[in-house]
Design a protein around this motif. Structure first.
Motif, PDB file in Angstrom:
ATOM      1  N   TYR A 263       0.865  -1.185   0.000  1.00  8.73           N
ATOM      2  CA  TYR A 263       0.000   0.000   0.000  1.00  8.73           C
ATOM      3  C   TYR A 263       0.899   1.232   0.000  1.00  8.73           C
ATOM      4  O   TYR A 263       1.961   1.247   0.640  1.00  8.73           O
ATOM      5  CB  TYR A 263      -0.904   0.031   1.229  1.00  8.73           C
ATOM      6  CG  TYR A 263      -1.887  -1.117   1.316  1.00  8.73           C
ATOM      7  CD1 TYR A 263      -3.070  -1.086   0.588  1.00  8.73           C
ATOM      8  CD2 TYR A 263      -1.632  -2.219   2.129  1.00  8.73           C
ATOM      9  CE1 TYR A 263      -3.988  -2.138   0.669  1.00  8.73           C
ATOM     10  CE2 TYR A 263      -2.536  -3.263   2.210  1.00  8.73           C
ATOM     11  CZ  TYR A 263      -3.712  -3.225   1.479  1.00  8.73           C
ATOM     12  OH  TYR A 263      -4.605  -4.255   1.552  1.00  8.73           O
ATOM     13  N   SER A 264       0.463   2.275  -0.692  1.00  9.04           N
ATOM     14  CA  SER A 264       1.253   3.496  -0.726  1.00  9.04           C
ATOM     15  C   SER A 264       0.326   4.693  -0.937  1.00  9.04           C
ATOM     16  O   SER A 264      -0.903   4.564  -0.871  1.00  9.04           O
ATOM     17  CB  SER A 264       2.315   3.425  -1.828  1.00  9.04           C
ATOM     18  OG  SER A 264       3.223   4.505  -1.716  1.00  9.04           O
TER      19      SER A 264
ATOM     20  N   GLU B  18      -9.133  -1.909  -1.673  1.00 14.44           N
ATOM     21  CA  GLU B  18     -10.321  -2.250  -0.901  1.00 14.44           C
ATOM     22  C   GLU B  18     -10.764  -1.070  -0.035  1.00 14.44           C
ATOM     23  O   GLU B  18      -9.969  -0.179   0.288  1.00 14.44           O
ATOM     24  CB  GLU B  18     -10.068  -3.486  -0.030  1.00 14.44           C
ATOM     25  CG  GLU B  18      -8.948  -3.347   0.981  1.00 14.44           C
ATOM     26  CD  GLU B  18      -7.608  -3.855   0.468  1.00 14.44           C
ATOM     27  OE1 GLU B  18      -6.816  -4.360   1.281  1.00 14.44           O
ATOM     28  OE2 GLU B  18      -7.357  -3.724  -0.751  1.00 14.44           O
ATOM     29  N   GLN B  19     -12.025  -1.059   0.359  1.00 14.83           N
ATOM     30  CA  GLN B  19     -12.612   0.055   1.108  1.00 14.83           C
ATOM     31  C   GLN B  19     -12.137   0.097   2.556  1.00 14.83           C
ATOM     32  O   GLN B  19     -12.006   1.167   3.147  1.00 14.83           O
ATOM     33  CB  GLN B  19     -14.148  -0.045   1.083  1.00 14.83           C
ATOM     34  CG  GLN B  19     -14.750   0.128  -0.308  1.00 14.83           C
ATOM     35  CD  GLN B  19     -14.497   1.513  -0.874  1.00 14.83           C
ATOM     36  OE1 GLN B  19     -14.632   2.512  -0.169  1.00 14.83           O
ATOM     37  NE2 GLN B  19     -14.133   1.589  -2.150  1.00 14.83           N
TER      38      GLN B  19
ATOM     39  N   ALA C  75      -3.288   5.375   2.770  1.00 17.18           N
ATOM     40  CA  ALA C  75      -3.178   4.583   1.543  1.00 17.18           C
ATOM     41  C   ALA C  75      -4.240   4.980   0.518  1.00 17.18           C
ATOM     42  O   ALA C  75      -5.427   4.998   0.821  1.00 17.18           O
ATOM     43  CB  ALA C  75      -3.299   3.100   1.877  1.00 17.18           C
ATOM     44  N   ASP C  76      -3.794   5.327  -0.698  1.00 14.63           N
ATOM     45  CA  ASP C  76      -4.756   5.589  -1.782  1.00 14.63           C
ATOM     46  C   ASP C  76      -4.371   4.799  -3.045  1.00 14.63           C
ATOM     47  O   ASP C  76      -4.910   5.035  -4.113  1.00 14.63           O
ATOM     48  CB  ASP C  76      -4.860   7.080  -2.087  1.00 14.63           C
ATOM     49  CG  ASP C  76      -3.565   7.688  -2.608  1.00 14.63           C
ATOM     50  OD1 ASP C  76      -2.580   6.932  -2.794  1.00 14.63           O
ATOM     51  OD2 ASP C  76      -3.531   8.915  -2.830  1.00 14.63           O
ATOM     52  N   ILE C  77      -3.441   3.860  -2.889  1.00 13.19           N
ATOM     53  CA  ILE C  77      -3.055   2.983  -3.996  1.00 13.19           C
ATOM     54  C   ILE C  77      -2.583   1.650  -3.446  1.00 13.19           C
ATOM     55  O   ILE C  77      -1.889   1.595  -2.410  1.00 13.19           O
ATOM     56  CB  ILE C  77      -1.984   3.630  -4.891  1.00 13.19           C
ATOM     57  CG1 ILE C  77      -1.691   2.729  -6.100  1.00 13.19           C
ATOM     58  CG2 ILE C  77      -0.711   3.922  -4.101  1.00 13.19           C
ATOM     59  CD1 ILE C  77      -0.769   3.372  -7.120  1.00 13.19           C
TER      60      ILE C  77
END
Length: 310
Positions: free
Chosen positions: A271-272, A294-295, A302-304
């Protein structure tokens, strides 16, 4: 065409200065890449002082064959940088004795391994079979153009970075490096705090792995492979800001990928955040591809999400 080749011996002085300036510029870049605050022009004076317990201005002048006023000028610079101590000679109050300060000694410890590599690379640059002096300069210039002194030195220094396996004695460094990174770019989330304060419990005892990067006996970077339900997560990568010019992140990444392949895993994920452009570029470079995030991901930052198929 290089005009100096046409000028031959008439351009000797200017040509030597050009070569000297080029090499000095590379040495400055090496120090900057290693976050060492040191001006290479101070080297002769500083090294002469560091080789003695105490030395006078007159002795430095005689040793280096430069004027006392010039030595005094350098001494003033080193004093302002708090690298030396100037004290009166007990036997002759008119005489000043110079020695390294504690800060100066600490700097010497950092510089010594770098100087060793510089010496070896400069020797390989300059030491060649007997030939005319002008041809010798031409060959040295050619070597510098093909691969600069900076590239040669930094390649050697990067080779001194070793990746080692987990040891509980480095738990505090694992914690501090990651906290420093999080506070610089984001903030410390509760999940981070829990894991970083108890790496053995949350990572090692859960069939996870932690690796450290060691340079000159100092732990300068770290990364973890955390056992998750889906697959192993590459996480908690952090490198000391002082050593980010050594491509330690790349080495840690390569170690994790090679280790994962050796374990027979099918994939690893991470995650990054998209604002970390250099990191995202590194992940893509080694083969990570973006997948749906995932939500309910446990990192607020984390947005990627990215996955590497092994």
């Amino acid at each position: 065409m290089d005009k100096f080749l046409e000028l031959k011996e008439l351009g000797f002085g200017s040509r030597m200065k050009r070569l000297s300036d080029t090499l000095m510029r590379d040495v400055k870049k090496v120090y900057k890449s290693l976050y060492i605050d040191f001006d290479p022009y101070l080297f002769p004076i500083y090294k002469t002082i560091s080789d003695q317990d105490f030395i006078s201005v007159g002795e430095i002048s005689e040793t280096l064959q430069i004027t006392q006023p010039a030595v005094t000028q350098f001494i003033n610079i080193l004093t302002k940088k708090e690298l030396i101590i100037v004290s009166p000679d007990e036997n002759d109050k008119r005489k000043k004795l110079i020695s390294l300060s504690d800060k100066g000694k600490a700097l010497k410890d950092r510089l010594n391994p770098v100087w060793k590599i510089m010496q070896e690379e400069l020797t390989s640059f300059i030491d060649r079979e007997p030939t005319s002096f002008m041809n010798h300069i031409r060959l040295t210039e050619q070597e510098q153009q093909e691969k600069s002194l900076y590239e040669r030195i930094m390649t050697r220094i990067r080779e001194n970075v070793e990746i080692i396996e987990y040891s509980s004695e480095y738990d505090h460094i694992f914690h501090d490096l990651n906290i420093e990174w999080l506070e610089k770019y984001f903030y410390v989330e509760p999940h981070d705090k829990e894991v970083l304060e108890n790496p053995k419990t949350y990572i090692i005892d859960n069939k996870g792995y932690i690796f450290f990067a060691r340079f000159n006996g100092e732990i300068v970077g770290t990364v973890a492979l955390i056992n998750e339900k889906e697959c192993y997560e590459l996480s908690k990568m952090a490198v000391s800001p002082k050593y980010q010019g050594l491509k330690i992140g790349q080495k840690l990444m390569d170690k994790c990928i090679q280790f994962s392949k050796e374990q027979g895993w099918e994939k690893i994920m991470l995650y990054s955040n998209r604002k970390l452009t250099p990191a995202i570029n590194l992940y893509r470079k080694v083969g990570f591809a973006e997948v749906e995030l995932e939500q309910d991901v446990y990192y607020e930052r984390a947005d990627i999400k990215m996955v590497l198929t092994l």
